[in-house]
Design a protein around this motif. Structure first.
Motif, mmCIF file in Angstrom:
data_model
loop_
_atom_site.group_PDB
_atom_site.id
_atom_site.type_symbol
_atom_site.label_atom_id
_atom_site.label_comp_id
_atom_site.label_asym_id
_atom_site.label_seq_id
_atom_site.Cartn_x
_atom_site.Cartn_y
_atom_site.Cartn_z
ATOM 1 N N PHE A 222 -47.815 -35.136 51.363
ATOM 2 C CA PHE A 222 -46.891 -33.782 51.176
ATOM 3 C C PHE A 222 -46.234 -33.497 49.740
ATOM 4 O O PHE A 222 -46.273 -32.422 49.422
ATOM 5 C CB PHE A 222 -45.746 -33.743 52.256
ATOM 6 N N TYR A 223 -45.936 -34.697 49.062
ATOM 7 C CA TYR A 223 -45.281 -34.211 47.629
ATOM 8 C C TYR A 223 -46.660 -34.161 46.605
ATOM 9 O O TYR A 223 -46.592 -33.175 45.805
ATOM 10 C CB TYR A 223 -44.692 -35.327 47.119
ATOM 11 N N ARG A 224 -47.662 -34.839 46.810
ATOM 12 C CA ARG A 224 -48.839 -34.597 45.820
ATOM 13 C C ARG A 224 -49.378 -33.284 45.959
ATOM 14 O O ARG A 224 -49.823 -32.771 45.316
ATOM 15 C CB ARG A 224 -50.069 -35.256 46.278
ATOM 16 N N LYS A 225 -49.379 -32.515 47.370
ATOM 17 C CA LYS A 225 -49.924 -31.076 47.319
ATOM 18 C C LYS A 225 -48.846 -30.266 47.172
ATOM 19 O O LYS A 225 -48.906 -29.196 46.540
ATOM 20 C CB LYS A 225 -50.513 -31.098 48.812
ATOM 21 N N GLY A 226 -47.651 -30.356 47.541
ATOM 22 C CA GLY A 226 -46.535 -29.473 47.956
ATOM 23 C C GLY A 226 -45.852 -28.999 46.673
ATOM 24 O O GLY A 226 -45.472 -27.796 46.176
ATOM 25 N N ILE A 227 -45.580 -30.322 45.688
ATOM 26 C CA ILE A 227 -44.920 -30.036 44.593
ATOM 27 C C ILE A 227 -45.560 -29.299 43.476
ATOM 28 O O ILE A 227 -45.308 -28.116 42.991
ATOM 29 C CB ILE A 227 -44.382 -31.499 43.936
ATOM 30 N N PRO A 228 -46.938 -29.487 43.430
ATOM 31 C CA PRO A 228 -47.620 -28.571 42.343
ATOM 32 C C PRO A 228 -47.821 -27.396 42.873
ATOM 33 O O PRO A 228 -47.686 -26.250 41.968
ATOM 34 C CB PRO A 228 -49.052 -29.425 42.346
ATOM 35 N N ALA A 229 -47.965 -27.019 44.230
ATOM 36 C CA ALA A 229 -47.842 -25.753 44.750
ATOM 37 C C ALA A 229 -46.882 -24.994 44.236
ATOM 38 O O ALA A 229 -46.880 -23.986 44.035
ATOM 39 C CB ALA A 229 -48.456 -25.865 46.141
ATOM 40 N N LEU A 230 -45.675 -25.665 44.706
ATOM 41 C CA LEU A 230 -44.372 -24.898 44.202
ATOM 42 C C LEU A 230 -44.324 -24.600 42.860
ATOM 43 O O LEU A 230 -43.881 -23.650 42.205
ATOM 44 C CB LEU A 230 -43.039 -26.002 44.686
ATOM 45 N N LEU A 231 -44.683 -25.531 41.792
ATOM 46 C CA LEU A 231 -44.760 -25.413 40.536
ATOM 47 C C LEU A 231 -45.557 -24.300 39.911
ATOM 48 O O LEU A 231 -45.406 -23.409 39.066
ATOM 49 C CB LEU A 231 -45.184 -26.648 39.619
ATOM 50 N N LEU A 240 -42.924 -26.698 52.105
ATOM 51 C CA LEU A 240 -41.943 -26.618 53.160
ATOM 52 C C LEU A 240 -41.514 -28.084 53.274
ATOM 53 O O LEU A 240 -40.138 -28.609 53.379
ATOM 54 C CB LEU A 240 -42.391 -25.939 54.093
ATOM 55 N N VAL A 241 -42.365 -28.983 53.664
ATOM 56 C CA VAL A 241 -42.011 -30.315 54.190
ATOM 57 C C VAL A 241 -41.425 -31.070 53.015
ATOM 58 O O VAL A 241 -40.345 -31.814 53.060
ATOM 59 C CB VAL A 241 -43.393 -31.073 54.671
ATOM 60 N N ALA A 242 -42.166 -31.025 51.846
ATOM 61 C CA ALA A 242 -41.616 -31.547 50.860
ATOM 62 C C ALA A 242 -40.417 -31.251 50.158
ATOM 63 O O ALA A 242 -39.380 -32.208 49.960
ATOM 64 C CB ALA A 242 -42.458 -31.572 49.431
ATOM 65 N N VAL A 243 -39.960 -29.996 50.229
ATOM 66 C CA VAL A 243 -38.589 -29.686 49.805
ATOM 67 C C VAL A 243 -37.485 -30.034 50.966
ATOM 68 O O VAL A 243 -36.386 -30.354 50.583
ATOM 69 C CB VAL A 243 -38.669 -28.179 49.379
ATOM 70 N N GLY A 244 -37.817 -29.816 52.289
ATOM 71 C CA GLY A 244 -36.949 -30.115 53.120
ATOM 72 C C GLY A 244 -36.766 -31.679 53.374
ATOM 73 O O GLY A 244 -35.506 -32.059 53.482
ATOM 74 N N THR A 245 -37.711 -32.352 53.132
ATOM 75 C CA THR A 245 -37.364 -33.921 53.403
ATOM 76 C C THR A 245 -36.708 -34.440 51.898
ATOM 77 O O THR A 245 -35.939 -35.243 52.089
ATOM 78 C CB THR A 245 -38.579 -34.720 53.534
ATOM 79 N N MET A 430 -39.007 -20.069 52.149
ATOM 80 C CA MET A 430 -37.838 -20.660 51.387
ATOM 81 C C MET A 430 -36.791 -19.990 50.848
ATOM 82 O O MET A 430 -35.554 -20.398 50.802
ATOM 83 C CB MET A 430 -38.850 -20.957 50.154
ATOM 84 N N ALA A 431 -36.937 -18.647 50.751
ATOM 85 C CA ALA A 431 -35.979 -17.641 50.308
ATOM 86 C C ALA A 431 -34.790 -17.790 51.417
ATOM 87 O O ALA A 431 -33.715 -17.908 51.296
ATOM 88 C CB ALA A 431 -36.267 -16.331 50.213
ATOM 89 N N LEU A 432 -35.501 -17.606 52.912
ATOM 90 C CA LEU A 432 -34.397 -17.770 53.954
ATOM 91 C C LEU A 432 -33.390 -19.115 54.112
ATOM 92 O O LEU A 432 -32.421 -19.067 54.331
ATOM 93 C CB LEU A 432 -35.050 -17.570 55.260
ATOM 94 N N ALA A 433 -34.443 -20.020 53.729
ATOM 95 C CA ALA A 433 -33.662 -21.338 53.536
ATOM 96 C C ALA A 433 -32.677 -21.376 52.462
ATOM 97 O O ALA A 433 -31.438 -21.972 52.838
ATOM 98 C CB ALA A 433 -34.580 -22.711 53.337
ATOM 99 N N ALA A 434 -32.634 -20.995 51.445
ATOM 100 C CA ALA A 434 -31.860 -20.787 50.130
ATOM 101 C C ALA A 434 -30.624 -19.789 50.695
ATOM 102 O O ALA A 434 -29.546 -20.293 50.297
ATOM 103 C CB ALA A 434 -32.410 -20.107 49.187
ATOM 104 N N VAL A 457 -32.423 -27.273 55.663
ATOM 105 C CA VAL A 457 -33.572 -28.609 55.779
ATOM 106 C C VAL A 457 -34.360 -27.763 57.111
ATOM 107 O O VAL A 457 -35.534 -27.773 57.215
ATOM 108 C CB VAL A 457 -33.369 -29.712 56.160
ATOM 109 N N ALA A 458 -33.738 -27.597 58.340
ATOM 110 C CA ALA A 458 -34.087 -26.918 59.663
ATOM 111 C C ALA A 458 -35.169 -25.842 59.505
ATOM 112 O O ALA A 458 -35.984 -25.880 59.945
ATOM 113 C CB ALA A 458 -32.844 -26.878 60.551
ATOM 114 N N VAL A 459 -34.531 -24.835 58.520
ATOM 115 C CA VAL A 459 -35.197 -23.663 58.435
ATOM 116 C C VAL A 459 -36.637 -24.034 57.713
ATOM 117 O O VAL A 459 -37.624 -23.673 58.120
ATOM 118 C CB VAL A 459 -34.609 -22.683 57.602
ATOM 119 N N LEU A 460 -36.538 -24.629 56.836
ATOM 120 C CA LEU A 460 -37.859 -25.384 56.072
ATOM 121 C C LEU A 460 -38.542 -25.876 57.003
ATOM 122 O O LEU A 460 -40.028 -25.686 56.922
ATOM 123 C CB LEU A 460 -37.446 -26.113 54.729
ATOM 124 N N ILE A 461 -38.176 -26.731 57.891
ATOM 125 C CA ILE A 461 -38.930 -27.572 58.494
ATOM 126 C C ILE A 461 -39.784 -27.010 59.809
ATOM 127 O O ILE A 461 -40.830 -27.346 60.153
ATOM 128 C CB ILE A 461 -38.436 -29.026 59.171
#
Length: 821
Positions: A222-231, A240-245, A430-434, A457-461
């Motif tokens: 999740f972090y290998r894919k999710g963090i680069p996509a976020l960047l 969503l999973v990476a940020v939430g967890t 992500m905006a709604l979670a913030a 976290v619940a919103v993101l997940i």
């Protein structure tokens, strides 16, 4: 996106359109040689291609622009890529945008369920793969053939095994964390026991170690894919999973090792939330991967029908060779129970062959010399030999597989709205979670920080773009696959959506409603004459004519084993009939006016003639030796399955029309007998097109035909259905092909279209309703009125089940049964 496609001293091939002479060749060559980095260019007019030698990096787009600036065009092609790493509808949108940005691409569609991209245009595969890589995913060309399919399936099996292993590891590490944390809240006295023995600090350290292992090994994907996509400012499901967890994990880290940094009353740990979320989402992905595998089982079964070997006559002996080595013209021997390896024509022996895999019809078909056989069908009882006429990718089975794959990879118009929404879905979540975190932090009860974190976290997940992305393609894959099993091939995926809207089914007559071949239907004798004597003499006379009616009489005599007597003195009377001498007996054959001219009284057959006229048949009369001997009728018989098919169409609430070039009296007689609602007769091919345009006033029109003259009408109709036993031209013009040659396929295709679209609407409703209902619940909207908050753990479970529900619902289409089964 200009990716260097070619490097030092390579040769680039281009297909060029629009060249007509040697001057064109010269202009194209000069234009290509003028591109910086081009060493040489050779253009071939006959093959309409250019071979360009380049030194140093040359962008293919520059070569294409040079050709276009010279006034010519690069031929478009279709490239299929397998895409790895996509997890949700947002991924699909990003890959499509990346592909469409490549110079030379005219269109690109990506299918989440099949994990494939179909790209049209003049771009080369290397540039497309580079564009996909830059978007954060992996791509490779789709290699066709049994070996390639087996390799792809083995790779998917390997991925599923890795997923199962990671799930097992994650579950084993998560279970103690969950028991230690949640058990303290659920089991009376457990919290006090732990605090008084091990101590909460030690328990938190144990949870820290186990959760770190969960996130660092099985959850690392999740972090290998999710963090680069976020960047890249292109977040996806993994983000969503990476940020939430990570939010839950980092907060717990601070609470464990630096509690003084947190406000009083907010020192809590959420290790179990991070670990359980990863485990539940891995569970969802594994179930999803298994369900995805089942959605493409129709293709796997079709591929599995391909024979591996063939027994071929070579140099006077019969040798067993790989089916890929069979060449057109080879003579192949078949034994009972064997699968036919390639398409061909029987030259020796006879047998019965099970063709259900092609036509969906369970009854074996008799085969004798001259009959065609299809690769993948099963020989039943006899032994025979046949000559190979189509091998490899040219066989009917290979073409069917390509058609089904093309339909499964297509996008329906209904998908357009989904794509627009999902493009913004993940950023909006992500905006709604913030926003959720901010509102709880500012306005929430103490400890506000804790409430804000848990609900964000619940919103993101809980957000699930996976379900949105899978809702349409999985139903298409299962629906078109089931259609292939029933002998209904959707050549174009959007025919699935178009066919459900049909209000009128227009049918060609000859070869569609009828057998397409005139046969002797009636032979009524006058007193004193026998059938064999009359039929053999009449057939002997008609054997001199090439008219279809004459041919039908001759074939009837041959079918009854009659030998034709010697004929002398044949004479044709234009517009009336024919006369001849058979064994010195005068034979006269023609219409009633011919008999009247010869002085024969046909009134004795008046009742029979009236019946034949009501049935749309034109009677002929035969006189033998100066006496009226028989009344004869030849007609194109209605297919045995046609009446049931018409009734099934009416049962579906459809209006049925017949469009034919035949005479009106015959057409009306057939129409009456079948209960057809509207009859358009005596029309030429362009008249069929005009008739369909008129019928469109009643609603969407589906047209069913089989001949070359039906191709314009098939193209004009909202959905064209071709009888698979018809011509290649008709099949190419159609959206749907009915392989059985029976009209039963028409109500089956329409019912399957309606079932598939109903399934898609159910999936979309679930996907959107799920997110619309549960994201606000996760944000805490029920807290002020009911005191209800959604735990991130339950959010993860709901998210995993959402995708599984969509896939499971799509798989229900595998059980679709036609009403005429």
């Amino acid at each position: 996106m200009n990716a260097p496609a070619n490097f030092s001293r390579e040769t680039v091939s281009l297909a060029i359109e629009g060249m007509t002479c040697a001057s064109c060749v010269g202009r194209v060559e000069r234009a290509l040689k003028a591109v910086p980095g081009v060493l040489d260019a050779s253009v071939n007019l006959a093959t309409e291609s250019a071979e360009v030698r380049v030194a140093g990096p040359v962008v293919r787009a520059d070569l294409i622009r040079a050709v276009e600036s010279a006034g010519y065009a690069i031929a478009t092609s279709t490239i299929e890529l397998a895409i790895d790493g996509m997890t949700c509808a947002s991924c699909v949108g990003r890959v499509e945008r990346a592909l469409r940005a490549v110079p030379g691409v005219t269109g690109a569609t990506v299918n989440l369920a099949s994990e494939r991209a179909t790209i049209k245009g003049s771009a080369d595969a290397a540039a497309l793969i580079a564009a996909v890589a830059e978007a954060g995913y992996d791509a490779r060309p789709v290699d066709r053939g049994a070996a390639a399919n087996a390799e792809a399936e083995a790779q998917k099996d390997g991925e599923r095994r890795i997923l199962s292993r990671d799930l097992a590891l994650s579950a084993a590490l998560t279970a103690p964390v969950f028991v230690l944390e949640m058990g303290s809240h659920v089991i009376p006295g457990m919290h006090h026991l732990i605090a008084s023995t091990i101590g909460m600090g030690t328990i938190w350290l144990i949870q820290f170690v186990l959760t770190t292992l969960v996130l660092g090994f099985p959850g690392l994907r999740f972090y290998r894919k999710g963090i680069p996509a976020l960047l890249r400012a292109a977040p996806d499901m993994n983000s969503l999973v990476a940020v939430g967890t990570l939010a839950a994990y980092v907060y717990s880290l601070v609470a464990t090792f630096a509690p003084g940094l947190l406000p009083a009353g907010t020192v809590n740990v959420y290790y179990e939330a991070a670990a359980v979320i990863v485990t539940l989402i891995l569970l969802g992905r594994m179930l999803e991967a298994r369900a995805k595998g089942r959605t493409s089982e129709a293709i796997k079964r079709l591929v599995g029908l391909q024979a591996k070997t063939a027994r071929v006559r070579r140099d006077g002996a019969v040798v067993e060779i790989e089916v890929v080595d069979v060449a057109p013209g080879d003579i192949i021997e078949m034994r009972p129970g064997e699968r036919v390896p390639v398409d061909g024509e029987v030259i020796e022996g006879e047998s019965w062959i099970d063709e259900s895999m092609i036509t969906g019809e369970p009854i074996p078909v008799a085969k004798a010399s001259g009959a065609s056989v299809t690769g993948g069908t099963v020989n039943q009882t006899g032994a025979f030999a046949f000559r190979a006429t189509a091998v490899g990718g040219d066989t009917m089975l290979a073409q069917i597989i390509r058609m089904v794959e093309a339909a499964q990879g297509s996008k329906l118009p209904i998908q357009g709205l989904v794509d627009k929404i999902t493009m913004w879905f993940v950023p909006a979540v992500m905006a709604l979670a913030a926003l959720t975190f901010g509102v709880w932090f500012v306005f929430g009860p103490d400890p506000a920080l804790t409430f804000g974190l848990v609900n964000a976290v619940a919103v993101l997940i809980i957000a699930c773009p996976c379900a949105m992305g899978l809702a349409t393609p999985t139903s298409i894959m299962v629906g078109t696959g089931r259609g292939a099993e029933l002998g209904v091939l959707f050549r174009k995926g959007d025919a699935l959506q178009g066919l459900q809207d049909a209000k009128v089914v227009a049918l060609d007559k000859t070869g569609t409603l009828t057998e397409g071949k005139p046969t002797l239907t009636d032979l009524v004798l006058a007193d004193g004459f026998d059938r064999a004597g009359v039929l053999s003499r009449v057939a002997a006379v008609e054997a001199k004519s090439e008219h279809p009616i004459a041919r039908a009489i001759v074939e009837a005599a041959e079918a009854e084993g009659l030998s034709l007597p010697t004929l002398t003195g044949f004479d044709s009377v234009t517009g009336f009939g024919v006369t001849a001498e058979v064994d010195d007996i005068r034979i006269e054959i023609g219409a009633d006016r011919f008999m009247a001219r010869l002085g024969h009284d046909v009134s004795r057959f008046a009742q029979t003639a009236a019946r034949l006229a009501d049935e749309g048949k034109s009677p002929l009369y035969a006189a033998i030796g100066g006496h009226l001997a028989a009344i004869i009728a030849v007609a194109d018989p209605i297919k045995e399955t046609t009446p049931d098919a018409i009734r099934a169409l009416h049962a579906l609430g459809l209006k049925v029309a017949m469009i034919t070039g035949d005479n009106r009296r015959t057409a009306e007689a057939i129409g009456r007998s079948l209960g057809i609602d509207e009859i358009v007769a005596e029309v030429l091919p362009d008249g069929k097109v005009a008739a369909i345009k008129r019928l469109k006033a009643l609603g969407a029109v589906a047209f069913v035909g089989d001949g070359i003259n039906d191709a314009p009408a098939l193209a004009e109709a909202d959905v064209g259905l071709a009888i698979g036993t018809g011509t290649d031209v008709a099949i190419e013009a159609a959206d749907v092909v009915l392989m059985s040659g029976s009209l039963k396929g028409v109500p089956t295709a329409i019912a399957l279209s309606r079932a598939t679209m109903r399934n898609i609407r159910q999936n979309l409703f679930w996907a959107f309703a799920y997110n619309a209902a549960l994201i606000p619940v996760a944000a805490g909207v029920l807290w002020p009125v009911a005191g209800i908050l959604l735990s991130p753990v339950f959010a993860a479970g709901a998210m995993a089940l959402s995708s599984v529900f969509v896939l499971g619902n799509a798989l229900r289409l595998r059980g679709f049964k036609p009403s005429m089964a």
